[in-house]
Design an enzyme around this catalytic site. Structure first.
Site, mmCIF file in Angstrom:
data_model
loop_
_atom_site.group_PDB
_atom_site.id
_atom_site.type_symbol
_atom_site.label_atom_id
_atom_site.label_comp_id
_atom_site.label_asym_id
_atom_site.label_seq_id
_atom_site.Cartn_x
_atom_site.Cartn_y
_atom_site.Cartn_z
ATOM 1 N N LYS B 81 0.677 -1.186 0.081
ATOM 2 C CA LYS B 81 0.029 -0.087 0.123
ATOM 3 C C LYS B 81 0.941 1.056 0.001
ATOM 4 C CE LYS B 81 -3.877 1.727 2.741
ATOM 5 N NZ LYS B 81 -4.926 1.455 3.945
ATOM 6 N N SER B 156 -9.584 1.233 3.222
ATOM 7 C CA SER B 156 -9.069 2.046 2.268
ATOM 8 C C SER B 156 -7.624 1.320 1.377
ATOM 9 C CB SER B 156 -8.208 3.326 2.858
ATOM 10 O OG SER B 156 -7.352 2.589 3.906
ATOM 11 N N SER B 180 -9.766 -1.203 7.255
ATOM 12 C CA SER B 180 -9.292 -0.748 5.793
ATOM 13 C C SER B 180 -8.444 -2.166 5.129
ATOM 14 C CB SER B 180 -8.295 0.232 5.651
ATOM 15 O OG SER B 180 -9.012 1.503 6.044
#
Lengths: 529, 497
Positions: B81, B156, B180
């Site tokens: 990420k 996310s 997330s």
């Protein structure tokens, strides 16, 4: 309309002490307050790492050395130490604050509720060590936080720029903020306290206390209580003067505000109230305070516990270890030197004034005892030689240091070693060394490359030891009498005063090696039979 | 056309690479190619690192050729990420304010991957600063769900999830502050694990809410989840909140938990669940019963307050964590007009740099920390946080090995359908935020599918089930997930992409 009858000053002091840890408060970047740090060698923004820069993803890790040092200062100031202390974020935007928050301690400071007795200065602003009163100064708290960087408005070398630049070398260095109660009533008291605190920090080894380097910064909170002719009391609004970095500035700012606040009150009629506090800076040239922020708008720093750090737990063990590591403080040493060694107050004060000199003094005492000097006499004897032979040379070297340098050369920096001082005193005590020869030998041992020299051997080699040789004494006396026939006649005629001239001549002829006590006896024996 | 499957399970790939049946370089190439090929479709990556990835792969191949030992992830392509610092490429957090920011150091968890022989294919898209539940709040545009390109992958960790679901890589790293990792894993039909707070170092992870953030893996199999966790966890001197305790993630992974007891919260059988989610939960319960598990009803009375407490605590910390993006040292700095001062520099840089959701949370957080509001909001939220933790503790005291509930109340929704309604978006996290507030481990596993029709378009979408365990109970969660995987086939289905 009532007039001002009298004005009383009231001052509380905030002191920021940069703790001389090797690394910064929350990371491994070197700290600029460290004893070994060389300001001249370090480029701006060289003592940095991701945390100092406030880079995303960086995390703080507590420097236990800083906590330890803060505890030492707290204990020396009679504070309680919190068994559990927390870190809080204090938020505000400024370019010298990389994370836009400062890690500090809000409601659980490490040290709190302390008090210390300070010797009160006399009329001349100095403490009369032979006769002084003490005053108890209350300490509200002493907490740890991280320092900010420095904002510069001209380029290195003083070149003008139309923007500002930031040096983050100082950012993140551990800072101990000490807050006193408003117990001071004169500028002299504040300065005396500041000096005492600096000395304590030096003895604790937590700061070099070099004000020019910013090791300590002072922020007095000043107001006055005015008594009016009708008996009414008026408290003027509090002025905080920021970032004073010399004792002169501390004194100047307080004296200026003491004089100015009653006038300001007469003009503006503003009295002390929540929110009436203002912040001022100090102009060293004009010797005036300058308004920075009117009416402290209850600045909202949005304190909250820093989730990146765990609370610090000070267990009994750690606390007791720290307590045990605190060396005797200067005031206690001063008392000991006077009471136990028989030093004059002034001499004792001179010896505790600098940590390094004081520690050197005590090392010399130990060495003197080791070398055979009688225990009860060593303290006084070492004090004499350091404050005479030592102080003389330290002053000469300080004066001779390159122009512009304000560096004071300390007795402990002369180069002579405690062992050598001890040897000199032992030779003196054994009657092997005259006083002039002792001073000369002290000087020789201060020269470069003499640290490992054996003082006794050097004295021998240089022929400085007192000669106990009747034949030689006889020769020197005969020669002195021959050179000073008039004086010899006078002595023969019973004029004792004339003998001094002859003794001097013998000492000169012997190169100081003649046993001074025996010379007079030998001369009289020769002249009067 | 390459026949190499870059998304093949970790253990298979490692075995084949060490046996030199396939080279790490070929694995890297295949992952890079697939990532490239699907980039326009999915928008799962911010940047790919072909040069560094090939270099890492060749280093692994060279070690194998020399007969030297290699790590647990030798030759395995992974994605991370874009809120994890990496000493090359950009670390953007999908924010304009960090659009060109290059970190000079590498996050601990990422370094552990590299040290274990993994190949970092690229940085994945995300909701800006990890704030969002759809992957739509990114300055680089939304990420799409591999099961239905008109839908969000969740967030996310949107790109990290989509990349694994689409078989570009077998595993990725996400971060989970309020769900997330677990919510998108559910929406994309893969596994996701949020470890116990402190088990994985946060050093180098761009902070959103420091007391809640955890890095965790996303994979297509339980074994891979355990393998990834084993590599990234462990104490780190650089993170003061890092745990010193140890978890043996791989231990007895395929041995059923003896006398398994699962708690199902009364509140998880909520009317807010879509029919497919409700059905998946009941089917999951039945499966576990068939496996011999005891199912008990439990009560998490404060779960409904979780969202409220979370949306005070997380923004409060975020407002402070994101204050450093001021345009002074790095990141976006606004152009100033004549006469504009320092305050203008701050305001313009931050207004231009942060997207609307981030700005909303900064304002919210600043407000709740302000004097006069701090006690009413922040301190109250901390009290609720403690109550929520107590709820979970009480449930585990009743003898539960884990708590079973959905990972979110609905399957993937269509792009744009919730962007104008922040509250609806926040409710996506109803089953996940409490786990962060309590600092517990949570695991999402594929739990079923739901047939939906939106705007006349039919789709079959994955539904995730979540297992929540006591602190450091990761091994048990993994074993329960393995038991479930042995009895179901949801995890074997792949999107047709």
């Amino acid at each position: 309309m009532a007039e001002i009858a009298s004005v009383q000053l009231k001052v509380g002091l905030e002191i920021h002490v940069q703790l001389a840890t090797r690394t910064k408060m929350f990371c491994r970047a070197p700290s600029v307050a460290c004893r070994e740090f060389d300001h001249k060698q370090s480029e701006p923004n060289s003592c940095i790492d991701p945390l100092v820069l406030g880079l995303p993803g960086s995390l703080p890790v507590i420097n236990r050395e800083a906590v330890q040092m803060a505890m030492m200062v707290g204990l020396a100031l009679g504070c309680s130490i919190a068994p559990l202390t927390r870190w809080d974020r204090k938020s505000y935007f400024y370019p010298d604050l990389p994370k836009s928050y400062q890690i500090s301690q809000y409601d659980l400071p490490l040290c709190f509720d302390g008090a210390i007795d300070m010797p009160l200065p006399g009329e001349d602003g100095r403490v009369n060590w032979d006769d002084y009163d003490t005053k108890r100064i209350g300490i509200i708290r002493a907490h740890l936080e991280e320092d900010a960087g420095k904002l510069l408005h001209e380029a290195p070398g003083g070149l003008p720029i139309d923007y500002s630049i930031v040096d983050l070398n100082r950012a993140g260095c551990p800072l101990l903020e000490i807050v006193t109660h408003p117990d001071f009533t004169t500028a002299d008291e504040v300065v005396a306290f500041a000096q005492m605190l600096r000395n304590i920090c030096r003895f604790l080894g937590v700061s070099e206390g070099v004000l020019q380097k910013g090791h300590m910064r002072f922020e007095p909170n000043i107001n006055t209580v005015i008594t009016l002719t009708d008996g009414r009391l008026v408290k003027t609004s509090i002025v905080e003067v920021k970032n004073l970095n010399s004792f002169k500035a501390v004194r100047g700012a307080i004296e200026y505000e003491f004089a100015e606040q009653p006038k300001r009150w007469q003009r503006e009629k503003v009295e002390m109230s929540p929110g009436s506090k203002s912040t001022r800076g100090w102009d060293d040239v004009k010797m005036q305070t300058v308004l920075q922020r009117e009416k402290e708008e209850a600045a909202d720093y949005r304190y909250f516990p820093d989730p990146d750090l765990l609370p610090v737990v000070v267990d009994k063990n750690w606390l007791e270890q720290t307590r045990a590591s605190i060396p005797q403080l200067p005031m206690a040493r001063l008392k000991r030197y006077i009471d136990d060694f028989g030093l004059h107050a002034k001499e004792a004060a001179a010896l505790v004034d600098e940590r390094d000199v004081c520690f050197f003094y005590e090392e010399c005492i130990a060495a003197a005892k080791q070398a055979g000097v009688e225990s009860g006499k060593a303290g006084k004897a070492v004090a004499n030689v350091l404050l005479q032979s030592g102080a003389k040379r330290a002053n000469e070297r300080s004066a001779g240091a390159s122009a512009g340098s304000t560096e004071q050369v300390l007795i402990s920096d002369l180069g002579i070693m405690p062992k050598q001082v001890g040897q000199i005193l032992a030779m003196r005590e054994r009657g092997e060394l005259g006083s002039n020869a002792a001073d000369e030998l002290f000087g020789l041992l201060c020269e470069p490359g003499q640290a490992a020299t054996d003082a006794q051997a050097l004295a021998q080699q240089r022929g400085m030891l007192i000669v106990r040789d009747d034949a030689a004494m006889g020769r020197w006396c005969d020669e002195a009498i021959a050179q000073n026939a008039k004086a010899a006649e006078d002595v023969k005629a019973g004029k004792d005063a004339a003998i001094g001239r002859l003794v001097g001549a013998v000492m000169k002829l012997s190169g100081g090696r003649a046993d001074a006590a025996g010379v007079r006896e030998a001369l009289i024996k020769k002249l009067r039979g | 056309m390459s026949t190499i499957d870059p998304g093949a399970p970790i253990l298979d790939t490692r075995e084949r690479v060490t046996a030199r049946k396939v080279s790490a370089a070929e694995m890297a190439r295949a992952a890079l190619d697939r990532a490239q090929a699907l980039q326009k479709t999915l928008n799962a990556f911010v940047d790919l690192f072909p040069d560094q990835a090939m270099e890492q792969a060749r280093a692994v191949d060279a070690r194998i050729a020399r007969g030297e030992p290699v790590g647990a992830l030798a030759g395995v392509p992974v994605a991370i990420k874009d809120n994890m610092s990496l000493a090359y490429g950009r670390t953007t957090c999908c924010s304009r304010i960090l659009e060109n920011y290059r970190a000079p150091y590498t996050a601990t968890a990422v370094q552990k991957l590299i040290d274990a022989g993994a190949i970092i294919v690229g940085k994945t898209t995300m909701d800006e600063f990890a704030m969002g539940s759809s992957g739509e709040h990114s300055c680089f545009g939304p990420t799409r769900n591999p099961w239905d390109l008109s839908r969000v992958p969740g967030g996310s960790s949107s790109g990290s999830t989509a990349a694994v679901a689409a078989g570009i890589v077998p595993a990725s790293l996400g971060s989970d502050t309020g769900g997330s990792i677990r919510q998108p894993a559910g929406l994309c039909g893969i596994y996701g694990l949020k470890p116990t707070y402190g088990l994985v170092s946060r050093y180098g992870l761009v902070a959103f809410a420091s007391s809640l953030d955890q890095i965790g893996p996303l994979t297509r199999t339980v074994d891979d989840l355990a393998a990834m966790l084993s590599v990234i966890m462990g104490h780190d001197d650089m993170d003061s909140t890092s745990a010193t305790a140890h978890v043996d993630a791989m231990r007895d992974l395929h041995t059923p938990v003896d006398g398994l007891t699962l708690g199902v919260p009364r509140q998880a059988r909520s009317t807010a669940n879509t029919p497919g989610v409700a059905a998946a939960l009941e089917a999951g319960i039945k499966t576990f019963r068939d496996l011999g598990a005891r199912i008990i009803d439990i009560d998490l009375p404060h779960i409904d307050h979780g969202i409220a407490a979370y949306y005070i605590i997380a923004p409060a910390e975020a407002s402070s964590n994101l204050a450093r993006f001021d345009g002074v040292r790095y990141g976006r700095r606004a152009q100033l007009g004549p006469g504009e001062d320092l305050m203008a520099l701050y305001c313009k840089s931050r207004s231009e740099g942060f997207g609307p959701e981030v700005q909303r949370r900064i304002m919210l957080g600043t407000h709740v920390l302000s004097s006069g509001y701090f006690d009413a909001y922040y301190l109250t939220a901390l009290k609720v946080r403690r109550l929520i933790k107590n709820d979970y503790d009480a449930a585990f005291k009743q003898g539960c090995h884990a708590i079973l509930m959905p990972s979110s109340p609905s399957p993937a929704f269509t792009l744009g359908s919730k962007t104008s309604d922040p509250l609806a978006m926040y409710l996506e996290d109803v089953y996940t935020v409490g786990v962060n507030l309590a600092g517990l481990p949570g695991l999402t596993m594929p739990g079923g599918f739901e047939k939906v029709t939106d705007n006349g378009r039919a789709a079959e979408l994955p539904v995730g089930l979540q297992l929540v365990g006591p602190a450091l109970g990761e091994n048990t969660l993994l074993r329960i997930a393995a038991m479930f995987a042995d009895r179901t086939t949801w995890h074997t289905r792949r999107p047709a992409i």
